[in-house]
Design an enzyme around this catalytic site. Structure first.
Site, PDB file in Angstrom:
ATOM      1  N   HIS A 157      41.796  40.257  43.484  1.00 43.21           N
ATOM      2  CA  HIS A 157      40.946  39.074  43.343  1.00 43.21           C
ATOM      3  C   HIS A 157      40.834  38.331  44.672  1.00 43.21           C
ATOM      4  O   HIS A 157      41.844  38.089  45.332  1.00 43.21           O
ATOM      5  CB  HIS A 157      41.519  38.139  42.280  1.00 43.21           C
ATOM      6  CG  HIS A 157      41.579  38.769  40.917  1.00 43.21           C
ATOM      7  ND1 HIS A 157      42.574  39.666  40.563  1.00 43.21           N
ATOM      8  CD2 HIS A 157      40.765  38.657  39.842  1.00 43.21           C
ATOM      9  CE1 HIS A 157      42.367  40.076  39.325  1.00 43.21           C
ATOM     10  NE2 HIS A 157      41.278  39.483  38.860  1.00 43.21           N
ATOM     11  N   ASP A 190      37.533  40.927  42.385  1.00 44.30           N
ATOM     12  CA  ASP A 190      36.811  40.190  41.352  1.00 44.30           C
ATOM     13  C   ASP A 190      36.764  38.695  41.647  1.00 44.30           C
ATOM     14  O   ASP A 190      37.609  38.153  42.363  1.00 44.30           O
ATOM     15  CB  ASP A 190      37.493  40.371  39.990  1.00 44.30           C
ATOM     16  CG  ASP A 190      37.296  41.750  39.400  1.00 44.30           C
ATOM     17  OD1 ASP A 190      36.711  42.621  40.073  1.00 44.30           O
ATOM     18  OD2 ASP A 190      37.750  41.960  38.256  1.00 44.30           O
ATOM     19  N   HIS A 243      29.696  40.424  37.791  1.00 43.52           N
ATOM     20  CA  HIS A 243      30.870  40.042  36.995  1.00 43.52           C
ATOM     21  C   HIS A 243      30.518  38.857  36.089  1.00 43.52           C
ATOM     22  O   HIS A 243      31.353  37.991  35.856  1.00 43.52           O
ATOM     23  CB  HIS A 243      32.023  39.693  37.946  1.00 43.52           C
ATOM     24  CG  HIS A 243      33.389  39.741  37.347  1.00 43.52           C
ATOM     25  ND1 HIS A 243      33.813  40.753  36.520  1.00 43.52           N
ATOM     26  CD2 HIS A 243      34.450  38.891  37.465  1.00 43.52           C
ATOM     27  CE1 HIS A 243      35.076  40.530  36.159  1.00 43.52           C
ATOM     28  NE2 HIS A 243      35.469  39.400  36.719  1.00 43.52           N
ATOM     29  N   HIS A 274      31.801  34.086  34.362  1.00 43.40           N
ATOM     30  CA  HIS A 274      33.096  34.656  33.979  1.00 43.40           C
ATOM     31  C   HIS A 274      33.483  34.254  32.556  1.00 43.40           C
ATOM     32  O   HIS A 274      34.635  33.906  32.280  1.00 43.40           O
ATOM     33  CB  HIS A 274      34.191  34.235  34.958  1.00 43.40           C
ATOM     34  CG  HIS A 274      35.358  35.186  35.014  1.00 43.40           C
ATOM     35  ND1 HIS A 274      36.412  35.102  34.146  1.00 43.40           N
ATOM     36  CD2 HIS A 274      35.620  36.228  35.828  1.00 43.40           C
ATOM     37  CE1 HIS A 274      37.298  36.037  34.418  1.00 43.40           C
ATOM     38  NE2 HIS A 274      36.830  36.749  35.448  1.00 43.40           N
TER      39      HIS A 274
END
Length: 214
Positions: A155, A9, A60, A64
Site C-alpha cells: 500500500h 493499493d 480500485h 474504496h
C-alpha cells in the site's frame, strides 16, 4: 529467472507515492498501482508520472467502498465513474481492477466482464497497513512469503481506508532493503501486461484461474 509482480493499493498519496516512485525509478523496476479514483482525481500529476516511468495503473473503485455494502446502482455508477476518470487521466481504457479487500459480488463480476477488464487479486501480503508493525517486520514477511510468480500487494496510501497512520512510509522503508534482496535472489519484476501476456507461461498457468478471472 524467477519473476514477481509488485502492486500497490489505495493511492496516490501526495506524501508517500512520490517517495515510492523515486525508489522504483532508482531500482529500475516497474509496479502496478491500483488507485482509488477520488485520490487519482486529486493528484493527476502522479498518475501521469506513473505512466511516464513505465508503471501500470489499474482501478480500485472511486472511494474504496466494500462491495457487500454497495447497492447494484452504486456498483454500476462506481464502475462508470472509474472508467471515465481513467480515460480522462490516461487516454486509455481501464484494463485492470482490484476490488477493495478482494471482495467481489455477482454485480462486480458482471461489470468486470462487461467492460472487458481483468480482476487482479494477490498471492502475498505483508500486513503493511497494520498499526504496531515495523519496516523490519514487513521486510521479513515479504522475504518469507515470496515465491516464483507471486503477485505482491502492498500500500502506498490508505490512512483514510483503515490503514495505520504513516503506514506507507514503513512500507517504503521495508522495500529499500527488500528490493535489493529480491534482485539478489534472481527475481525479475514484471509489469502487469507482461504477466498477463505470459512472459513466464508456466507461472501464468499456475496463477491465472485464482488471480485474474472472476
Amino acid at each position: 529467472m524467477k519473476s514477481l509482480v509488485l502492486t500497490f493499493d489505495d493511492g496516490p498519496d501526495i506524501r508517500y507515492t512520490p517517495l515510492l516512485l523515486n525508489l522504483l525509478k532508482y531500482q529500475h523496476i516497474p509496479a502496478t498501482f491500483f488507485v482509488v479514483g477520488n485520490h487519482a482525481k486529486a493528484h493527476p500529476e502522479l498518475i501521469r508520472r506513473m505512466l511516464s516511468e513505465g508503471h501500470t495503473v489499474g482501478g480500485h473503485t472511486m472511494a474504496h467502498k466494500n462491495a457487500l455494502l454497495s447497492t447494484p446502482a452504486d456498483i454500476r455508477n462506481d464502475f462508470q465513474a472509474s472508467i471515465r476518470l481513467h480515460r480522462e487521466l490516461t487516454g486509455d481504457a481501464l484494463k485492470y481492477f482490484r476490488p477493495p479487500w478482494g471482495i467481489s459480488t455477482p454485480f462486480v463480476n458482471n461489470y468486470i466482464k462487461k467492460y472487458h477488464m481483468r480482476r487482479v487479486l494477490w498471492d502475498v501480503m505483508a500486513e503493511d497497513w497494520e498499526g504496531g508493525t515495523t519496516s523490519r517486520t514487513i521486510s521479513a514477511k515479504l522475504k518469507e512469503r515470496v515465491f516464483d510468480g507471486a503477485v505482491i500487494c502492498l500500500h502506498d496510501a490508505g490512512e483514510d481506508t483503515g490503514g495505520a497512520k504513516d503506514a506507507p512510509r514503513r512500507t517504503i522503508e521495508a522495500l529499500i532493503h527488500t528490493i535489493p534482496w529480491l534482485k539478489a535472489q534472481g527475481y525479475q519484476f514484471l509489469t502487469m501486461d507482461e504477466y498477463i501476456k505470459g512472459v513466464d507461461s508456466r507461472v501464468i498457468q499456475q496463477r491465472k484461474k485464482r488471480l485474474l478471472w472472476p
